[in-house]
Design a protein around this motif. Sequence first.
Motif, PDB file in Angstrom:
ATOM      1  N   GLN A 143       0.866  -1.338   0.077  1.00 17.72           N
ATOM      2  CA  GLN A 143       0.039   0.004  -0.008  1.00 17.72           C
ATOM      3  C   GLN A 143       0.840   1.169   0.158  1.00 17.72           C
ATOM      4  O   GLN A 143       1.839   1.276   0.694  1.00 17.72           O
ATOM      5  N   LYS A 144       0.344   2.277  -0.805  1.00 18.09           N
ATOM      6  CA  LYS A 144       1.186   3.645  -0.822  1.00 18.09           C
ATOM      7  C   LYS A 144       0.560   4.445   0.093  1.00 18.09           C
ATOM      8  O   LYS A 144      -0.800   4.651  -0.177  1.00 18.09           O
ATOM      9  N   ASN A 145       1.332   5.359   0.970  1.00 21.92           N
ATOM     10  CA  ASN A 145       0.543   6.147   1.640  1.00 21.92           C
ATOM     11  C   ASN A 145       1.313   7.587   1.176  1.00 21.92           C
ATOM     12  O   ASN A 145       2.347   7.698   1.594  1.00 21.92           O
ATOM     13  N   ILE A 146       0.539   8.445   0.620  1.00 22.57           N
ATOM     14  CA  ILE A 146       0.971   9.625   0.556  1.00 22.57           C
ATOM     15  C   ILE A 146       0.907  10.597   1.317  1.00 22.57           C
ATOM     16  O   ILE A 146      -0.316  11.080   1.813  1.00 22.57           O
ATOM     17  N   LEU A 147       1.918  11.283   1.773  1.00 26.70           N
ATOM     18  CA  LEU A 147       1.713  12.492   2.940  1.00 26.70           C
ATOM     19  C   LEU A 147       1.345  13.922   2.053  1.00 26.70           C
ATOM     20  O   LEU A 147       2.345  14.834   1.944  1.00 26.70           O
ATOM     21  N   ALA A 148       0.208  13.831   1.666  1.00 23.77           N
ATOM     22  CA  ALA A 148      -0.191  14.825   0.489  1.00 23.77           C
ATOM     23  C   ALA A 148      -0.248  16.356   1.365  1.00 23.77           C
ATOM     24  O   ALA A 148      -0.500  17.309   0.853  1.00 23.77           O
ATOM     25  N   SER A 149      -0.775  16.113   2.695  1.00 23.68           N
ATOM     26  CA  SER A 149      -1.203  17.364   3.405  1.00 23.68           C
ATOM     27  C   SER A 149       0.554  18.139   3.852  1.00 23.68           C
ATOM     28  O   SER A 149       0.169  19.356   4.424  1.00 23.68           O
ATOM     29  N   ASN A 150       1.372  17.778   3.575  1.00 23.77           N
ATOM     30  CA  ASN A 150       2.802  18.361   3.982  1.00 23.77           C
ATOM     31  C   ASN A 150       3.820  18.446   2.861  1.00 23.77           C
ATOM     32  O   ASN A 150       4.813  17.933   2.974  1.00 23.77           O
ATOM     33  N   PRO A 151       3.304  18.934   1.514  1.00 21.54           N
ATOM     34  CA  PRO A 151       4.480  18.993   0.504  1.00 21.54           C
ATOM     35  C   PRO A 151       5.514  19.788   0.916  1.00 21.54           C
ATOM     36  O   PRO A 151       5.218  20.854   1.854  1.00 21.54           O
ATOM     37  N   ARG A 152       6.570  19.505   0.330  1.00 25.83           N
ATOM     38  CA  ARG A 152       7.667  20.370   0.366  1.00 25.83           C
ATOM     39  C   ARG A 152       7.910  21.078  -0.924  1.00 25.83           C
ATOM     40  O   ARG A 152       7.918  20.546  -1.942  1.00 25.83           O
ATOM     41  N   GLU A 209      13.394  26.697  -0.187  1.00 24.10           N
ATOM     42  CA  GLU A 209      12.320  25.779   0.432  1.00 24.10           C
ATOM     43  C   GLU A 209      11.417  26.994   0.943  1.00 24.10           C
ATOM     44  O   GLU A 209      11.910  27.642   1.776  1.00 24.10           O
ATOM     45  N   GLN A 210      10.234  26.975   0.606  1.00 24.38           N
ATOM     46  CA  GLN A 210       9.099  27.705   0.969  1.00 24.38           C
ATOM     47  C   GLN A 210       7.937  27.044   1.483  1.00 24.38           C
ATOM     48  O   GLN A 210       7.694  25.933   0.888  1.00 24.38           O
ATOM     49  N   GLN A 211       7.018  27.635   2.297  1.00 19.00           N
ATOM     50  CA  GLN A 211       5.853  27.263   2.762  1.00 19.00           C
ATOM     51  C   GLN A 211       4.821  27.543   1.509  1.00 19.00           C
ATOM     52  O   GLN A 211       5.152  28.441   0.958  1.00 19.00           O
TER      53      GLN A 211
END
Length: 182
Positions: A112-121, A142-144
């Motif tokens: 299973q792939k879990n993508i941390l989509a809520s915290n992109p860099r 790197e920016q918010q």
Amino acid sequence: FVRFFLQAVVSTQSTGKVVYVGSAESEQYDQVLDSILVGPVPAGRHMFVFKADAPDPTKIPTNDILGVTIVLIVCSYLGKEFVRVGYYVNNDYLDNELRENPPEIPQLDKVQKNILASNPRVTRFKIDWDGQEGGQQQQPQEQQIMAEPEMQQHNQPSSSHHHDEPIVQVPPVEMSMDAMAF
């Protein structure tokens, strides 16, 4: 899909691509899952859609199929990268027994792939938007990411902004785990 805001016109085509990083050891295992040409693009809010096939697991080293990797959205203008959005992806077994005692050859149908989509860099690169030769690409920053309500306040032109240097703001990008199955 990717939503973005430009404060100035981008008169030449830009490219965007989705890249699955197959191994942290070498770029040779990176896979371009989709690419798109966009432009010319007027100032304002825009959106484009990436629909990509899953990465080819035969092109990923066996020891890198499980664990953490990255999916990148990379945007370039006149061949120079100006923004990169990275998402951490964790590939792991659902079954505890397989997690504790993984087989030598990964069982892809059980990963299973879990993508941390809520915290992109997000990394922005300062480039020469005029396209004149000799302009050097500077160190990445790197920016918010700006949230949707914050983007709205930037719809008004800024007097301190140079007209020939578009401001690109990228809100959180929605990723679908269905698209990332092996």
